[in-house]
Design an enzyme around this catalytic site. Structure first.
Site, PDB file in Angstrom:
ATOM      1  N   LYS A  85       0.836  -1.210   0.000  1.00 44.06           N
ATOM      2  CA  LYS A  85       0.000   0.000   0.000  1.00 44.06           C
ATOM      3  C   LYS A  85       0.872   1.262   0.000  1.00 44.06           C
ATOM      4  O   LYS A  85       0.689   2.169  -0.819  1.00 44.06           O
ATOM      5  CB  LYS A  85      -0.926  -0.020   1.221  1.00 44.06           C
ATOM      6  N   CYS A 138      -4.535  10.929   1.345  1.00 46.22           N
ATOM      7  CA  CYS A 138      -3.602   9.796   1.303  1.00 46.22           C
ATOM      8  C   CYS A 138      -2.159  10.159   0.967  1.00 46.22           C
ATOM      9  O   CYS A 138      -1.267   9.938   1.786  1.00 46.22           O
ATOM     10  CB  CYS A 138      -4.130   8.755   0.326  1.00 46.22           C
TER      11      CYS A 138
HETATM   12  P1  NAD Z   1     -12.464   9.069   7.080  1.00 46.95           P
HETATM   13  O1  NAD Z   1     -11.815  10.015   7.991  1.00 46.95           O
HETATM   14  O2  NAD Z   1     -13.237   9.553   5.895  1.00 46.95           O
HETATM   15  O3  NAD Z   1     -13.445   8.104   7.895  1.00 46.95           O
HETATM   16  C1  NAD Z   1     -13.126   7.517   9.119  1.00 46.95           C
HETATM   17  C2  NAD Z   1     -14.425   7.191   9.851  1.00 46.95           C
HETATM   18  O4  NAD Z   1     -14.135   6.386  10.995  1.00 46.95           O
HETATM   19  C3  NAD Z   1     -15.174   8.407  10.379  1.00 46.95           C
HETATM   20  O5  NAD Z   1     -16.510   8.378   9.925  1.00 46.95           O
HETATM   21  C4  NAD Z   1     -15.102   8.252  11.911  1.00 46.95           C
HETATM   22  O6  NAD Z   1     -16.232   8.777  12.579  1.00 46.95           O
HETATM   23  C5  NAD Z   1     -15.027   6.753  12.028  1.00 46.95           C
HETATM   24  N1  NAD Z   1     -14.535   6.235  13.318  1.00 46.95           N
HETATM   25  C6  NAD Z   1     -13.550   6.716  14.116  1.00 46.95           C
HETATM   26  N2  NAD Z   1     -13.414   5.932  15.208  1.00 46.95           N
HETATM   27  C7  NAD Z   1     -14.287   4.932  15.089  1.00 46.95           C
HETATM   28  C8  NAD Z   1     -14.624   3.801  15.884  1.00 46.95           C
HETATM   29  N3  NAD Z   1     -14.015   3.531  17.041  1.00 46.95           N
HETATM   30  N4  NAD Z   1     -15.594   2.969  15.454  1.00 46.95           N
HETATM   31  C9  NAD Z   1     -16.258   3.198  14.303  1.00 46.95           C
HETATM   32  N5  NAD Z   1     -15.991   4.277  13.511  1.00 46.95           N
HETATM   33  C10 NAD Z   1     -15.015   5.114  13.890  1.00 46.95           C
HETATM   34  O7  NAD Z   1     -11.307   8.080   6.579  1.00 46.95           O
HETATM   35  P2  NAD Z   1     -11.028   7.498   5.112  1.00 46.95           P
HETATM   36  O8  NAD Z   1     -10.657   8.581   4.170  1.00 46.95           O
HETATM   37  O9  NAD Z   1     -12.122   6.557   4.740  1.00 46.95           O
HETATM   38  O10 NAD Z   1      -9.694   6.661   5.396  1.00 46.95           O
HETATM   39  C11 NAD Z   1      -9.693   5.543   6.255  1.00 46.95           C
HETATM   40  C12 NAD Z   1      -8.385   4.802   6.081  1.00 46.95           C
HETATM   41  O11 NAD Z   1      -8.260   4.294   4.759  1.00 46.95           O
HETATM   42  C13 NAD Z   1      -7.133   5.650   6.311  1.00 46.95           C
HETATM   43  O12 NAD Z   1      -6.142   4.843   6.884  1.00 46.95           O
HETATM   44  C14 NAD Z   1      -6.722   6.029   4.903  1.00 46.95           C
HETATM   45  O13 NAD Z   1      -5.345   6.288   4.789  1.00 46.95           O
HETATM   46  C15 NAD Z   1      -7.087   4.785   4.130  1.00 46.95           C
HETATM   47  N6  NAD Z   1      -7.380   5.022   2.723  1.00 46.95           N
HETATM   48  C16 NAD Z   1      -8.120   6.098   2.350  1.00 46.95           C
HETATM   49  C17 NAD Z   1      -8.402   6.308   0.998  1.00 46.95           C
HETATM   50  C18 NAD Z   1      -9.179   7.512   0.555  1.00 46.95           C
HETATM   51  O14 NAD Z   1      -9.189   7.783  -0.643  1.00 46.95           O
HETATM   52  N7  NAD Z   1      -9.835   8.247   1.441  1.00 46.95           N
HETATM   53  C19 NAD Z   1      -7.963   5.381   0.038  1.00 46.95           C
HETATM   54  C20 NAD Z   1      -7.243   4.265   0.461  1.00 46.95           C
HETATM   55  C21 NAD Z   1      -6.959   4.080   1.804  1.00 46.95           C
END
Ligand code: NAD
Length: 458
Positions: free
Chosen positions: A205, A261
């Site tokens: 990743k 990211c």
């Molecule tokens: P985000 O910030 O959009 O969403 C995270 C969610 O998790 C929020 O809704 C928050 O309220 C929730 N949360 C926090 N604590 C929690 C708990 N204890 N139980 C349940 N829910 C909880 O994050 P994202 O952009 O979806 O990214 C998530 C992960 O995926 C990160 O590690 C990121 O690097 C990775 N990622 C993101 C992308 C992207 O394009 N956004 C792509 C690939 C990988």
């Protein structure tokens, strides 16, 4: 069909949950944000992603998809729990793993049957070993819990499509049981699966994301040199793109990468390298080039104008890229405070990101300048002294060069996405500054002939 729980309903978690439901699994999405959960229950997506809401409604109705804040009820009898919570950057560049740790503990205290915990969040190499140990340490019931790595490669703006048509699914496991279960969960997607160990999956990743960030910074670096030596970065990129070893994607120069990211994942890998006594010099260069690039247009405009004070400044695009309402690490977030500080009166247009931006920079007067959010490009550029293009939304790309000439007080455009050709801006008599290409200066502007005038007007 498996019973799946997904922790976190952001871009990764919600899209994964919805797509698993679409593939026939029974999914419960868990979030700590009650407001989000209520929205999703009523069939409204809390984020903007093409096709997401339609699929949510469809699967809500079929009963395959549910939402809750009650993690215990969702985790206790799940076959697999996917974790998609955030791993944001900390001030030292390392990844904040506290959200992952919280979910791990909640899982340990909830599970009542054997289950596989699958980490989709981007985490530093070795984290999943610790997550597994952490869960074992806090486990209440005598059940088998293993952790697998399943990094996510979707791009915001095309997240649903990217998930349903992923180029590959990476699964990192440490046992046959975990590998086979995860393969079975993904079977209905009918996509290529690459099965490796957990640490390699975690590294794939970062290595992939950072390679793309490196490619962008490399092209931006070359673009800046192109400007100095009279080459055109778009012609250069075109020439490079025929080489299959290079590939044709991610060769567009611009005002740097943003989003949730690339910025954090480059810093996190650099941090991991340092922790292990290694200097990742290529990635450090990508980070530094990007930092400079973000405010490249502002710096160019500052050299060209005596002051921004009292100028009407049009800003087209606020999000870090088109197709998303996400502002994280967007160029606009760096440039707009600089412009406001210089006393600019900003008129900003973004088809979906304006409301989020207004939460950070509310409409109205700021200390020296002001910001007004408008609902179309025309309103933004009308009587403007200068225009900045930060995001290549379709609505922005549709704007004919002649409109800048007709509507702006001074047709002076700084384009961070190289939307227009130099020729068309020259013909339309717009002073045009872009990235890695010749500047269309006032004195270079050709008077259009009658045929060109007609094509500009049409
Ligand atoms: P985000 O910030 O959009 O969403 C995270 C969610 O998790 C929020 O809704 C928050 O309220 C929730 N949360 C926090 N604590 C929690 C708990 N204890 N139980 C349940 N829910 C909880 O994050 P994202 O952009 O979806 O990214 C998530 C992960 O995926 C990160 O590690 C990121 O690097 C990775 N990622 C993101 C992308 C992207 O394009 N956004 C792509 C690939 C990988």
């Amino acid at each position: 069909m498996y019973k799946i729980a997904v922790a976190g309903t952001g871009y990764v978690g919600l899209v994964a949950g919805v797509c698993f439901a679409e593939m026939g699994h029974r999914v419960t999405c868990v979030d700590i944000d009650q407001v989000k959960v209520e929205l999703m229950k009523s069939g409204v997506s809390p984020i903007y992603e093409a096709d997401l809401q339609d699929l949510m409604i469809k699967n809500n109705e079929s009963g395959n998809l549910n939402y809750t804040t009650d993690y215990h009820s969702a985790y206790k009898d799940a076959d697999a729990i996917f974790i998609g919570v955030g791993t944001p950057e900390q001030p030292d560049g390392s990844a904040n793993l506290s959200y992952i740790a919280t979910v791990a503990r909640q899982i340990a205290e909830s599970v009542e049957k054997d289950c596989l915990v699958v980490v989709k969040s981007t985490v530093p190499v070795g984290t999943n070993d610790k997550v597994e140990q952490f869960i074992q340490d806090f486990l209440i019931n005598d059940v088998r819990v293993e952790v697998a790595s399943n990094p996510e490669f979707l791009a915001q703006g095309s997240a649903v499509h990217d998930t349903l048509h992923a180029e590959r699914i990476i699964i990192g496991t440490e046992s046959k049981w975990a590998e086979e279960l995860l393969q079975d969960i993904y079977k209905p997607f009918n996509l290529p699966i690459v099965s490796v160990n957990r640490r390699s999956a975690e590294m794939i990743k970062y290595a992939s994301n950072d390679f793309l960030a490196l490619k962008i910074s490399y092209m931006n670096d070359i673009a800046n040199l192109c400007e100095l030596v009279g080459a055109d970065i778009q012609d250069v990129a075109k020439g490079m793109s025929f080489d299959e070893r290079i590939g044709s994607k991610f060769l567009n120069a611009g005002i740097g990468f943003g989003g949730s990211c690339f910025p954090k994942d480059t810093k996190a890998l650099d941090y991991l390298a340092k922790q292990n006594g290694y200097e990742l010099k290529t990635i450090q260069a990508a980070i530094n080039v990007n930092k400079e690039q973000k405010t490249m247009l502002y710096k160019k405009a500052s050299r060209r104008l005596i002051t921004f004070n009292g100028l009407k400044v049009a800003v087209l695009g606020l999000t870090f890229k088109p197709g998303t309402d996400d502002l994280r690490e967007a160029a606009s977030l760096e440039n707009i405070p600089l412009l406001l500080e210089q006393g600019a009166d900003i008129y900003a247009f973004d088809p979906v990101g304006a409301a989020n931006f207004a939460n950070v920079h509310p409409e109205g007067r700021h200390r020296k300048g002001s910001i007004t959010y408008v609902s179309n490009v025309e309103e933004a550029i009308k009587d403007a002294n200068v225009c900045f293009i930060f995001t290549e939304w379709g609505e922005v790309k549709e704007v004919k060069p002649s409109m800048y000439k007709e509507l702006m007080r001074t047709p002076l455009v700084y384009d961070g996405r190289n939307i227009y050709s130099i020729d068309e801006m020259e013909r339309a008599q717009v002073e045009y500054h872009s990235i890695g290409r010749k500047t269309v200066e006032r004195q270079n502007m050709k008077e259009p002939n009658e045929r060109e005038l007609q094509s500009i007007r049409s």
